[in-house]
Design a protein around this motif. Sequence first.
Motif, short mmCIF file in Angstrom:
data_model
loop_
_atom_site.label_atom_id
_atom_site.label_comp_id
_atom_site.label_asym_id
_atom_site.label_seq_id
_atom_site.Cartn_x
_atom_site.Cartn_y
_atom_site.Cartn_z
N THR A 225 46.70 56.65 36.30
CA THR A 225 47.62 55.58 35.89
C THR A 225 48.14 54.81 37.09
OG1 THR A 225 48.29 56.90 33.97
CG2 THR A 225 49.73 55.08 34.61
N LEU A 226 48.48 55.52 38.16
CA LEU A 226 48.95 54.87 39.38
C LEU A 226 47.87 53.96 39.96
CD1 LEU A 226 51.04 54.50 41.64
CD2 LEU A 226 50.09 56.56 42.74
N GLY A 227 46.64 54.44 39.98
CA GLY A 227 45.55 53.61 40.51
C GLY A 227 45.34 52.35 39.69
N LEU A 234 47.47 43.94 42.12
CA LEU A 234 46.74 43.22 43.16
C LEU A 234 45.75 42.19 42.63
CD1 LEU A 234 45.95 46.17 45.63
CD2 LEU A 234 47.76 44.45 45.81
N GLU A 235 45.31 42.34 41.40
CA GLU A 235 44.29 41.43 40.87
C GLU A 235 44.75 39.96 40.73
OE1 GLU A 235 42.64 43.09 37.32
OE2 GLU A 235 41.07 44.19 38.42
N PRO A 236 45.96 39.68 40.19
CA PRO A 236 46.36 38.27 40.04
C PRO A 236 46.37 37.47 41.34
CG PRO A 236 47.73 39.67 38.67
CD PRO A 236 46.92 40.59 39.52
N ILE A 262 35.16 41.30 43.33
CA ILE A 262 36.55 41.44 43.79
C ILE A 262 37.30 42.46 42.95
CG2 ILE A 262 38.75 40.23 44.03
CD1 ILE A 262 37.18 37.71 44.67
N SER A 263 37.14 42.38 41.63
CA SER A 263 37.86 43.28 40.73
C SER A 263 37.46 44.73 40.97
CB SER A 263 37.57 42.89 39.28
OG SER A 263 38.22 43.77 38.40
N TYR A 264 36.15 44.97 41.11
CA TYR A 264 35.69 46.34 41.35
C TYR A 264 36.19 46.86 42.69
CZ TYR A 264 32.57 50.30 41.94
OH TYR A 264 32.07 51.57 42.14
N SER A 265 36.19 46.01 43.70
CA SER A 265 36.66 46.43 45.02
C SER A 265 38.15 46.78 44.98
CB SER A 265 36.42 45.32 46.05
OG SER A 265 35.04 45.02 46.15
N ILE A 266 38.94 45.96 44.28
CA ILE A 266 40.37 46.22 44.18
C ILE A 266 40.62 47.53 43.44
CG2 ILE A 266 42.51 45.43 43.07
CD1 ILE A 266 41.64 42.58 43.71
N ARG A 267 39.90 47.73 42.33
CA ARG A 267 40.07 48.96 41.56
C ARG A 267 39.69 50.19 42.39
NH1 ARG A 267 43.03 48.49 36.77
NH2 ARG A 267 42.76 46.34 36.04
N SER A 272 41.56 54.89 45.26
CA SER A 272 41.54 55.67 46.50
C SER A 272 42.95 55.91 47.02
CB SER A 272 40.70 54.95 47.56
OG SER A 272 39.36 54.81 47.13
N ILE A 273 43.80 54.88 46.95
CA ILE A 273 45.20 55.04 47.38
C ILE A 273 45.92 56.05 46.50
CG2 ILE A 273 47.41 53.85 47.57
CD1 ILE A 273 45.87 51.31 48.29
#
Length: 366
Positions: A225-227, A234-236, A262-267, A272-273
């Motif tokens: 959920t946090l991820g 970050l996506e908008p 971009i979306s996949y990279s952000i996710r 990971s965080i």
Amino acid sequence: MESETTASQHASEQKPTTVKSSAASLVGGKPTTQAPTSEIVQKSLLALAESSNCPKQIAPYLVKAAPFVGKAAQKIEEAIPLVQKFIAVLEKYYELIKPYRPDLLVPSFIGLIMCFFGGSYLTVIAAWEAFMMCGYDSTKECVMVLISDFQKVVDANKKDDAKDDDGDGVSDVLQISNRELLQRKVLLFLRTMDPHRLTVAVAGINAGFLAVIATLKLEFAKTITLGNSIGSVLEPPAKEYVLPLLEKVMPPEYRKWAWPLISYSIRSVAISIAWFVQRIISAFHSAIRGGLMFSRNIMKYLSDMNIYKINHEESMLDELVGYALAALGLWFQLSMGFAVPFPLNIILFPFTLLEYFLMWAVTNHK
């Protein structure tokens, strides 16, 4: 059509092969040439390639793979007695070291691993705990059922390979076509196996795996959920500022992939965080548990072996040692960035692979 012709050519090249004397039996006073496992498996795969139910795209690969799979099956069959002997030797030596209480030393060693590497293998540790609680007994029983039933199939198959009903000194399985051989072995399997036991055993093993995944998903639901939350935040801004820049440098025909990239990279970064945060929490928890596991088992070992009499239930020494070890283990993990140092990273590499698999399963399994 070409694949069937190739398979037939391979089948026609197969000749009855006289194997070592250890593989021969006497029928009517005459030595019988038995079929080696490699040849039986190879002919079965070729028969499968010849079958009309086999997809044409797969048939050529089955033909090419048949010799290698046959040799592999032969090696596995030859290795089974060695494995059984190895297990017997292990059991023998375990009985020799049993007076030295390995039942206390092994948990102490596991406690040290949890203390110094718990954050690196958080899902492996959680999966093992979940498996021991809700899947170990049933899965063990199901595996033993499968081993018992498959041993019956192996024994029946050996007897079938040695049959020489016409008494010509050559096993019957070497004198029939690939298709007949495949049909014969399938029918042998169906006659020997108990379908109810097989179904229940496979379902039980699958249920144990799903129970572990469900427990892990419940335990790490906050992490997922946090991820997702970090990714949603970050996506908008990425869509407003990063997307136009990326589209400018990409060829027109590939710009449709800009936003998915971009979306996949952000996710991926967000997940990971989240896992890194969870790793810190799990490192703290596993360090305390591992430190106490080590101190209490070692104290019981010293007492049972009459080296130093002490009862950890009546003393605070186990807590003091355990918490000190936990602090040292947590500092070690944080200072290493949860990386496993050489050469332990090579020794524990299988657990590292399992850790990544479980993380993927928890994050993506529906």
